[in-house]
Design a protein around this motif. Structure first.
Motif, PDB file in Angstrom:
ATOM      1  N   ASN A   1       0.852  -1.178   0.000  1.00 19.08           N
ATOM      2  CA  ASN A   1       0.000   0.000   0.000  1.00 19.08           C
ATOM      3  C   ASN A   1       0.889   1.229   0.000  1.00 19.08           C
ATOM      4  N   THR A   2       0.404   2.223  -0.655  1.00 21.20           N
ATOM      5  CA  THR A   2       1.260   3.351  -1.027  1.00 21.20           C
ATOM      6  C   THR A   2       1.576   4.298   0.119  1.00 21.20           C
ATOM      7  N   VAL A   3       1.096   3.974   1.288  1.00 21.09           N
ATOM      8  CA  VAL A   3       1.306   4.910   2.386  1.00 21.09           C
ATOM      9  C   VAL A   3       2.576   4.558   3.154  1.00 21.09           C
ATOM     10  N   GLU A   4       3.518   5.455   3.095  1.00 13.54           N
ATOM     11  CA  GLU A   4       4.846   5.209   3.647  1.00 13.54           C
ATOM     12  C   GLU A   4       4.791   4.871   5.133  1.00 13.54           C
ATOM     13  N   GLU A   5       3.918   5.577   5.842  1.00 14.02           N
ATOM     14  CA  GLU A   5       3.946   5.451   7.306  1.00 14.02           C
ATOM     15  C   GLU A   5       3.437   4.109   7.779  1.00 14.02           C
ATOM     16  N   LEU A   6       2.797   3.339   6.924  1.00 14.65           N
ATOM     17  CA  LEU A   6       2.140   2.135   7.392  1.00 14.65           C
ATOM     18  C   LEU A   6       2.616   0.887   6.662  1.00 14.65           C
ATOM     19  N   PRO A   7       3.876   0.532   6.845  1.00 14.26           N
ATOM     20  CA  PRO A   7       4.388  -0.608   6.095  1.00 14.26           C
ATOM     21  C   PRO A   7       3.873  -1.940   6.638  1.00 14.26           C
ATOM     22  N   ASP A   8       3.345  -1.940   7.843  1.00 15.41           N
ATOM     23  CA  ASP A   8       2.961  -3.216   8.440  1.00 15.41           C
ATOM     24  C   ASP A   8       1.454  -3.365   8.576  1.00 15.41           C
ATOM     25  N   ILE A   9       0.750  -2.676   7.712  1.00 16.98           N
ATOM     26  CA  ILE A   9      -0.702  -2.657   7.781  1.00 16.98           C
ATOM     27  C   ILE A   9      -1.290  -3.223   6.489  1.00 16.98           C
ATOM     28  N   SER A  10      -2.338  -3.996   6.620  1.00 13.04           N
ATOM     29  CA  SER A  10      -3.022  -4.505   5.434  1.00 13.04           C
ATOM     30  C   SER A  10      -4.373  -3.836   5.259  1.00 13.04           C
ATOM     31  N   VAL A  11      -4.775  -3.744   4.030  1.00 10.47           N
ATOM     32  CA  VAL A  11      -6.081  -3.188   3.718  1.00 10.47           C
ATOM     33  C   VAL A  11      -6.827  -4.168   2.823  1.00 10.47           C
ATOM     34  N   VAL A  12      -8.007  -4.544   3.220  1.00 15.80           N
ATOM     35  CA  VAL A  12      -8.867  -5.375   2.382  1.00 15.80           C
ATOM     36  C   VAL A  12     -10.081  -4.534   2.041  1.00 15.80           C
ATOM     37  N   ALA A  13     -10.284  -4.257   0.793  1.00 16.87           N
ATOM     38  CA  ALA A  13     -11.365  -3.339   0.442  1.00 16.87           C
ATOM     39  C   ALA A  13     -11.991  -3.703  -0.884  1.00 16.87           C
ATOM     40  N   SER A  14     -13.216  -3.283  -1.035  1.00 15.39           N
ATOM     41  CA  SER A  14     -13.932  -3.524  -2.281  1.00 15.39           C
ATOM     42  C   SER A  14     -14.817  -2.331  -2.573  1.00 15.39           C
ATOM     43  N   GLY A  15     -14.916  -1.983  -3.845  1.00 13.75           N
ATOM     44  CA  GLY A  15     -15.790  -0.881  -4.217  1.00 13.75           C
ATOM     45  C   GLY A  15     -17.249  -1.307  -4.159  1.00 13.75           C
ATOM     46  N   TYR A  16     -18.126  -0.374  -3.964  1.00 14.03           N
ATOM     47  CA  TYR A  16     -19.546  -0.664  -4.131  1.00 14.03           C
ATOM     48  C   TYR A  16     -20.100   0.313  -5.151  1.00 14.03           C
ATOM     49  N   ARG A  17     -21.171  -0.084  -5.769  1.00  7.44           N
ATOM     50  CA  ARG A  17     -21.645   0.682  -6.911  1.00  7.44           C
ATOM     51  C   ARG A  17     -23.078   1.142  -6.731  1.00  7.44           C
ATOM     52  N   GLN A  18     -23.377   2.137  -7.514  1.00  6.68           N
ATOM     53  CA  GLN A  18     -24.771   2.567  -7.629  1.00  6.68           C
ATOM     54  C   GLN A  18     -25.069   2.402  -9.098  1.00  6.68           C
ATOM     55  N   GLY A  19     -25.820   1.378  -9.425  1.00  6.49           N
ATOM     56  CA  GLY A  19     -26.008   1.085 -10.839  1.00  6.49           C
ATOM     57  C   GLY A  19     -24.660   0.763 -11.455  1.00  6.49           C
ATOM     58  N   ALA A  20     -24.284   1.500 -12.469  1.00  5.44           N
ATOM     59  CA  ALA A  20     -23.055   1.158 -13.171  1.00  5.44           C
ATOM     60  C   ALA A  20     -21.838   1.890 -12.629  1.00  5.44           C
ATOM     61  N   SER A  21     -22.053   2.992 -11.932  1.00  6.49           N
ATOM     62  CA  SER A  21     -20.901   3.789 -11.527  1.00  6.49           C
ATOM     63  C   SER A  21     -20.528   3.517 -10.079  1.00  6.49           C
ATOM     64  N   SER A  22     -19.216   3.446  -9.815  1.00  7.44           N
ATOM     65  CA  SER A  22     -18.776   3.190  -8.449  1.00  7.44           C
ATOM     66  C   SER A  22     -18.868   4.470  -7.645  1.00  7.44           C
ATOM     67  N   VAL A  23     -19.407   4.330  -6.465  1.00  5.86           N
ATOM     68  CA  VAL A  23     -19.603   5.522  -5.643  1.00  5.86           C
ATOM     69  C   VAL A  23     -18.767   5.510  -4.374  1.00  5.86           C
ATOM     70  N   GLY A  24     -18.034   4.438  -4.165  1.00  7.99           N
ATOM     71  CA  GLY A  24     -17.205   4.411  -2.971  1.00  7.99           C
ATOM     72  C   GLY A  24     -16.647   3.031  -2.722  1.00  7.99           C
ATOM     73  N   SER A  25     -15.986   2.877  -1.593  1.00 12.87           N
ATOM     74  CA  SER A  25     -15.518   1.541  -1.258  1.00 12.87           C
ATOM     75  C   SER A  25     -15.557   1.324   0.240  1.00 12.87           C
ATOM     76  N   ILE A  26     -15.662   0.070   0.600  1.00 15.36           N
ATOM     77  CA  ILE A  26     -15.733  -0.299   2.010  1.00 15.36           C
ATOM     78  C   ILE A  26     -14.659  -1.346   2.276  1.00 15.36           C
ATOM     79  N   GLY A  27     -14.076  -1.305   3.456  1.00 18.05           N
ATOM     80  CA  GLY A  27     -13.010  -2.256   3.712  1.00 18.05           C
ATOM     81  C   GLY A  27     -12.585  -2.315   5.159  1.00 18.05           C
ATOM     82  N   LEU A  28     -11.543  -3.087   5.374  1.00 12.06           N
ATOM     83  CA  LEU A  28     -11.006  -3.277   6.714  1.00 12.06           C
ATOM     84  C   LEU A  28      -9.533  -2.902   6.737  1.00 12.06           C
ATOM     85  N   ILE A  29      -9.098  -2.377   7.846  1.00 12.50           N
ATOM     86  CA  ILE A  29      -7.693  -2.040   8.030  1.00 12.50           C
ATOM     87  C   ILE A  29      -7.203  -2.714   9.297  1.00 12.50           C
ATOM     88  N   GLY A  30      -6.067  -3.361   9.203  1.00 16.67           N
ATOM     89  CA  GLY A  30      -5.525  -4.019  10.388  1.00 16.67           C
ATOM     90  C   GLY A  30      -4.107  -4.475  10.140  1.00 16.67           C
TER      91      GLY A  30
END
Lengths: 345, 345
Positions: free
Chosen positions: A289-318
């Motif tokens: 993940n591109t954030v320098e300060e957090l080399p030991d952190i994982s992110v699991v995330a997925s976008g959610y959509r409204q019809g055809a266009s993506s409007v955001g994403s939800i995920g977990l950080i740990g």
DNA sequence: ATTAGCACTCTCCTTGCCGGAGTGCTAACT
DNA sequence: AGTTAGCACTCCGGCAAGGAGAGTGCTAAT
């Protein structure tokens, strides 16, 4: 070369990763030998482990400790070895119920789902709502909000609500304001924000705008209120869940770094924006993940959509040591649920 | 008995508290003797310290350590010994600027001030917004928010905005909805929520409501949307600032407890509600605050008002060892600033 | 009443030592 | 050839012992 690993080697890797995920302790050859039904002796396992270490998938904290998976080790495990758990019926039900309770505007819904996701996964949950710039307006309304203060409320398809305050606007009678509001609403419906801006500018150029007071005011106010693009939003829920992870009990600094990152919305944005575009679930392990300060952190995330266009994403950080077999299906399901909920909005 | 302490004793107590606040270390007799210009020898100071310990104001972590102030010690210091620092010009300016930037609806304003307060004090900042039940409405508006979904937006005097979703409402034409909205707005302006509810019920009883479609729908929708009291809100800003306090570096459990408390809005509510009613600033030291889980946490908070009625409170949460001489004026100033800002809203 | 002096206590840091866990290597085995 | 038993080796963590430092309480002198 990675694909050049034989079956036995990958099975060893799998067991090491899974044991490490379960215990948070370095894993020794003896443990793995037992786990695999003693088909291979510890000595053999050691040889395999040495190979895996050379290939960069394992590391030793110090000479005579067991191995722990490296970032690359986790990566390989996730990409090739992972056996997804199926969600328990009860968990799905809970998520549905949470979604049902989020019966207010869209942010309520998203928050509710995020909170439960966090509790089920025992990790911190993050939701990013992308800027509403490209969403379609459902209605707008102007409301009196004080002396020479008017509030422009916009509702998007999907139920997102925003307000913008227009200050220094001369007072109008209630009747007049309603007319202005109605006209603006008519103009807005079904358009995206950029489209609406363009339309307002076009109308402003027309002759009529100069003579029709209602129209003129409406266009002027619309132009002013919508001048800046609306920013996206970030919600973080269940920070406390992360505290239970044993890695943070010892290493307070790591805990501090991640909590500090939570305060910086822009960091979170950067962490999740990759997931926003793509349709598939994204797993970023540690350094990736591109954030320098957090080399030991994982992110699991997925976008959610409204019809055809993506409007955001939800995920977990740990921490990188996360139970991916469980967490990945959870996030996927939550994202799918949000997409479904937004379908009929 | 507390007032029975002579001047010398209280001066010693003050120095101990202040030194402890500055260093977070137990304070020895030698240090205090030096600090007081050697007017008294360490031995004398020791005698005084023994008295103070007997009176319950000091404690020893172990036999041969210095003293640290107890909760009662801090309490006495705050009530009788505290010399308030005056705020730096720059800090006041910063707060004003933050308030100016919160130019959106009220929650933006409050959030902005809270964030800065947190940074200036290096503690976590909390704002409680009491339920808008007793605030006066400025305007309401009904907006289309989806199929059979209508959003009721309410704006209070002071600029608080809420939405409530009304589901399963049959669709109206835009024109009709605007009329309904206008009628409801007329009914609402200048009333508090309970007053509006009462009024709606009264109108519903009247003959006319049964024949006038617009009026009937307006009343029905108003009644439904406003059935439940709107809850208050809690904002917490600057959690990360608290991480810098040395007490949390060693004692991770304490950090966890407080972070967990932050997740429970109801706990925060309980912590701050005392400050809400009273006009003066409230300082709760350790055990005094009613929350069992947080015996070693202090809360400094003050209510802010909108005209005559209190609408919430703003404050700081942190370890008992807090620089009260600085933090108290800060919170007071911030609360005053909010009160001022809401005056002309 | 104050203070110098002193014995005492307790923490903290360092040092050294031991047991346990786990490795890597070698030599024997299949 | 690959596998395994055996063994020496390394490193960590815990524990005890010892010494330095900080600070106290008490006593006796001022």
């Amino acid at each position: 070369m990675a694909s050049g690993m034989d079956d036995r080697t990958t099975r060893v890797l799998r067991h090491i990763v899974e044991d490490y995920i379960a215990t948070a302790e370095p894993v020794g050859s003896r443990t793995i030998s037992k786990k695999m039904g003693q088909a291979l002796s510890p000595a053999t396992i050691r040889n395999i482990m040495a190979d895996l270490e050379e290939a960069g998938f394992l590391a030793q904290p110090h000479t005579s400790a067991g191995r722990i998976p490296t970032g690359a080790g986790f990566r390989y495990y996730i990409d090739h070895l992972l056996l997804r758990q199926t969600l328990a019926r009860g968990e799905m039900d809970q998520l549905h119920r949470a979604a049902g309770e989020g019966n207010g505007p869209a942010d309520e819904l998203v928050r509710q789902v995020s909170r439960l996701l966090s509790n089920l996964a025992r990790q911190a949950s993050v939701v990013v709502v992308s800027s509403p710039e490209h969403q379609v307006l459902r209605s707008v309304s102007l409301m009196r909000a004080g002396v020479e203060r008017i509030l422009l409320v916009t509702v998007m398809r999907g139920g997102w609500v925003q307000h913008r305050l227009i200050e220094g606007e001369p007072d109008h009678t209630g009747d007049e304001l309603e007319k202005i509001s109605a006209y603006l609403n008519e103009l807005a419906e079904g358009r995206t924000l950029p489209q609406l801006r363009a339309r307002i500018l076009a109308e402003l150029g027309k002759e009529k705008a100069r003579y029709d007071r209602v129209m003129g005011r409406a266009l002027a106010m619309g132009a002013r209120a919508l001048a800046d693009a609306a920013p996206g939003e970030v919600f973080i829920e269940g920070r406390a869940n992360i505290l239970e992870q044993p890695e943070f009990a010892e290493d307070v600094d790591r805990l501090k770094r991640i909590l500090r990152a939570f305060e910086e919305k822009s960091v979170i944005f950067r962490l999740l924006d990759r997931a926003m575009e793509s349709r598939a679930i994204q797993v970023s392990v540690g350094l990736e993940n591109t954030v320098e300060e957090l080399p030991d952190i994982s992110v699991v995330a997925s976008g959610y959509r409204q019809g055809a266009s993506s409007v955001g994403s939800i995920g977990l950080i740990g921490p990188v040591r996360m139970d991916y077999s469980r967490v990945i299906p959870l996030v996927e399901y939550a994202a799918g649920l949000l997409t479904t909920m937004f379908e009929d909005r």
